[in-house]
Enzyme design. Structure first.
Site, PDB file in Angstrom:
ATOM      1  N   ASP A  13      42.234  82.572  49.169  1.00  0.00           N
ATOM      2  CA  ASP A  13      43.588  83.072  48.902  1.00  0.00           C
ATOM      3  C   ASP A  13      43.817  83.432  47.435  1.00  0.00           C
ATOM      4  OD1 ASP A  13      44.155  82.433  51.618  1.00  0.00           O
ATOM      5  OD2 ASP A  13      44.501  80.362  51.010  1.00  0.00           O
ATOM      6  N   LYS A  16      41.732  88.311  46.901  1.00  0.00           N
ATOM      7  CA  LYS A  16      40.546  89.179  47.028  1.00  0.00           C
ATOM      8  C   LYS A  16      40.895  90.486  47.720  1.00  0.00           C
ATOM      9  CE  LYS A  16      38.327  86.053  49.254  1.00  0.00           C
ATOM     10  NZ  LYS A  16      39.288  84.951  49.079  1.00  0.00           N
ATOM     11  N   GLY A  40      42.733  85.599  55.884  1.00  0.00           N
ATOM     12  CA  GLY A  40      43.801  86.591  56.010  1.00  0.00           C
ATOM     13  C   GLY A  40      43.939  87.352  54.715  1.00  0.00           C
ATOM     14  N   HIS A  41      43.907  88.646  54.797  1.00  0.00           N
ATOM     15  CA  HIS A  41      44.108  89.481  53.619  1.00  0.00           C
ATOM     16  C   HIS A  41      45.452  90.170  53.736  1.00  0.00           C
ATOM     17  CE1 HIS A  41      39.600  90.072  52.507  1.00  0.00           C
ATOM     18  NE2 HIS A  41      40.102  88.922  52.115  1.00  0.00           N
ATOM     19  N   GLN A 223      37.367  83.611  52.035  1.00  0.00           N
ATOM     20  CA  GLN A 223      37.471  82.257  51.465  1.00  0.00           C
ATOM     21  C   GLN A 223      37.033  82.251  49.988  1.00  0.00           C
ATOM     22  OE1 GLN A 223      35.600  82.266  54.757  1.00  0.00           O
ATOM     23  NE2 GLN A 223      37.606  82.276  55.673  1.00  0.00           N
TER      24      GLN A 223
HETATM   25  P1  IMP Z   1      37.638  76.879  59.120  1.00  0.00           P
HETATM   26  O1  IMP Z   1      37.080  77.964  58.263  1.00  0.00           O
HETATM   27  O2  IMP Z   1      38.716  77.335  60.065  1.00  0.00           O
HETATM   28  O3  IMP Z   1      36.553  76.082  59.808  1.00  0.00           O
HETATM   29  O4  IMP Z   1      38.368  75.817  58.143  1.00  0.00           O
HETATM   30  C1  IMP Z   1      37.637  75.050  57.192  1.00  0.00           C
HETATM   31  C2  IMP Z   1      38.431  74.911  55.894  1.00  0.00           C
HETATM   32  O5  IMP Z   1      38.488  76.181  55.244  1.00  0.00           O
HETATM   33  C3  IMP Z   1      39.888  74.462  56.060  1.00  0.00           C
HETATM   34  O6  IMP Z   1      40.239  73.680  54.941  1.00  0.00           O
HETATM   35  C4  IMP Z   1      40.646  75.763  56.040  1.00  0.00           C
HETATM   36  O7  IMP Z   1      41.998  75.568  55.640  1.00  0.00           O
HETATM   37  C5  IMP Z   1      39.855  76.517  55.000  1.00  0.00           C
HETATM   38  N1  IMP Z   1      39.974  77.966  55.112  1.00  0.00           N
HETATM   39  C6  IMP Z   1      39.390  78.777  56.021  1.00  0.00           C
HETATM   40  N2  IMP Z   1      39.713  80.059  55.808  1.00  0.00           N
HETATM   41  C7  IMP Z   1      40.504  80.076  54.721  1.00  0.00           C
HETATM   42  C8  IMP Z   1      41.125  81.126  53.973  1.00  0.00           C
HETATM   43  O8  IMP Z   1      41.006  82.312  54.254  1.00  0.00           O
HETATM   44  N3  IMP Z   1      41.860  80.726  52.905  1.00  0.00           N
HETATM   45  C9  IMP Z   1      41.980  79.439  52.530  1.00  0.00           C
HETATM   46  N4  IMP Z   1      41.405  78.431  53.194  1.00  0.00           N
HETATM   47  C10 IMP Z   1      40.679  78.743  54.282  1.00  0.00           C
END
Ligand code: IMP
Length: 439
Positions: A13, A16, A40-41, A223
């Site tokens: 977040d 990017k 999410g973008h 991420q």
């Molecule tokens: P997962 O990717 O859904 O398995 O989640 C694993 C961890 O990554 C959790 O702490 C999520 O909140 C975090 N996470 C996954 N995608 C994002 C993102 O796009 N932005 C911020 N945190 C993310």
């Protein structure tokens, strides 16, 4: 030709999407290399907000080839919906390429994600419950379904039936749930395949041919480094490699073809989900930053945790990703604070810690050490060049760069395209209006 990678330096977040969208105007190809619809973008174009989770945000920049690489895990329903969303907003998806080797997130992966989180109880990771982890587990366990399988009309039924047979051993035997029925799943897959088939290709060939033909390629990560399964705050991480090295495995591009790595950071830090966060704030400043910066998850709507910028994290990101330039975003959100803080290092039992510890228990035992600088009160959202920023803002940016050992490449003072500014030229110059066509 130039290949630029955009990587998040914090916990995701960082903006990017905005940086990619900005740089995409100079690129011929934009390629996403890992993650799935957990990311999410949000992009603002002419005051209209667009949200994407899978398709590279370059899709809004006109005639670009937009690639979803083999390192991405694809939720077919989410992708079908997103294709419709882009088209309904008047943009073309003609140049979308989906890697034939990308793994597919099946409905049972989402069920597994939710169950596993519930079973973790107090040690839950705080996943997005989009099935990301279980899909990558199947990829590495060699029982995944890839895009090439999904669009293989002839063998689809056989593939699904044999995978479901295996899965039901866990679902029925392990979790005591009802068995997955293969027939409706096969039908569902056929419907997805019909829409997605025209886009499925060998993305590595598309990308390498493009580079050979002189194209400018922009590689977009999801991420951030601190959520990387190898280099992040394990186990509070996602299940892929957001670091720049993820480009090589996730797109099939060799490391020698990468020219620049842009590390994207917010002027402060945010995190969603659980896990350690050394510079976290739980006070009025956090509240102010959250509200001014609209710090709520794009995918889950969860309020993001807020903290000061942490240069231990930025130095770690620089080292593991070979970052060559920093994009410092959301500087406007800090306007109005009397003073701003930068974490320089941590201390643990009187010992100075300058690099991020591997064990989360060690991180919890650390205290962040800050440098405090004067803040700024001016509204900087209309600033168009670095030297127009207030002196104290410039001082803050210089200090962050010096402590992170990363030169400034870009900065942003708002969510719109016009509020992102380039300091360092990235793509090599070529006559205006020339674009390399990508076959
Ligand atoms: P997962 O990717 O859904 O398995 O989640 C694993 C961890 O990554 C959790 O702490 C999520 O909140 C975090 N996470 C996954 N995608 C994002 C993102 O796009 N932005 C911020 N945190 C993310």
């Amino acid at each position: 030709m130039t290949t630029v990678v955009v990587v998040g330096t914090q916990w995701g977040d960082e903006g990017k999407g905005k940086v990619t969208d900005y740089l995409a105007s100079s690129a011929d190809v934009v390629a996403r290399y890992q993650g799935g619809n957990n990311a999410g973008h949000t992009i603002m174009i002419e005051n209209k907000k667009y949200a994407l989770t899978l398709i590279p945000s370059g899709i809004f920049s006109g005639n670009k080839t937009c690639v979803i690489g083999n390192g991405v895990v694809v939720n077919p329903q989410a992708l079908v919906d997103e294709i419709a969303y882009v088209q309904n907003n008047g943009f073309s998806t003609e140049h979308l390429v989906i890697s034939d080797r990308a793994h597919v997130i099946m409905p049972y992966h989402m069920l597994l994600d939710a169950w596993q989180e519930e079973q973790r109880g107090d040690t839950k990771i705080g996943t997005t419950r989009k099935g990301i982890g279980p899909a990558y587990v199947d990829k590495f366990g060699r029982s995944g379904i890839r895009m090439c399988d999904l669009v293989d009309e002839k063998n689809l039924e056989h593939t699904i039936r044999s995978v479901v047979q295996e899965k039901n051993k866990t679902f029925v035997g392990g979790y005591g749930s009802a068995p997955i029925q293969p027939e409706p799943l096969v039908e569902q897959c056929r419907a997805w395949a019909k829409i997605l088939r025209p886009y499925v290709r060998d993305a590595s060939v598309v990308l390498n041919d493009a580079i050979d033909n002189g194209a400018h390629v922009l590689c977009e990560g999801a991420q951030g480094v601190m959520l990387d399964v190898d280099h992040g705050t394990y186990p509070y991480v996602t299940s892929s490699n957001p670091i720049a090295g993820g480009v090589c495995t996730g797109l099939g591009i060799g490391p020698t073809r990468i020219d620049h790595v842009i590390g994207v950071a917010k002027a402060y830090t945010t995190r969603v989900g659980d896990g350690p966060f050394p510079t976290e704030l739980n006070n009025e400043i956090a509240h102010q930053i959250r509200e001014r910066g609209f710090e709520y998850g794009t995918v889950t709507g969860r309020p993001r945790r807020i903290g000061w910028i942490d240069t231990v994290v930025l130095r770690h990101a620089r080292r593991v990703s070979g970052i060559t330039g920093l994009s410092l975003n959301s500087l406007d959100v800090l306007s109005g604070l009397d003073e701003v803080r930068i974490c320089t290092h941590y201390e643990c039992d009187g010992v100075r810690i300058a690099s991020y510890p591997a064990r989360q228990e060690d991180v919890y035992a650390c205290t962040p050490v800050y440098e405090t600088l004067p803040g700024w009160t001016e509204d900087i959202t209309g600033v168009r060049a670095f030297d127009q920023l207030p002196r104290t803002t410039q001082q803050y940016v210089h200090r962050v760069c010096a402590l992170s050992h990363i030169p400034l490449a870009m900065f942003s003072v708002g969510r719109n395209r016009e509020q992102t500014h380039l300091v360092q030229q990235l793509f090599s110059a070529r006559p205006i209006g020339t674009h390399t066509s990508v076959g």
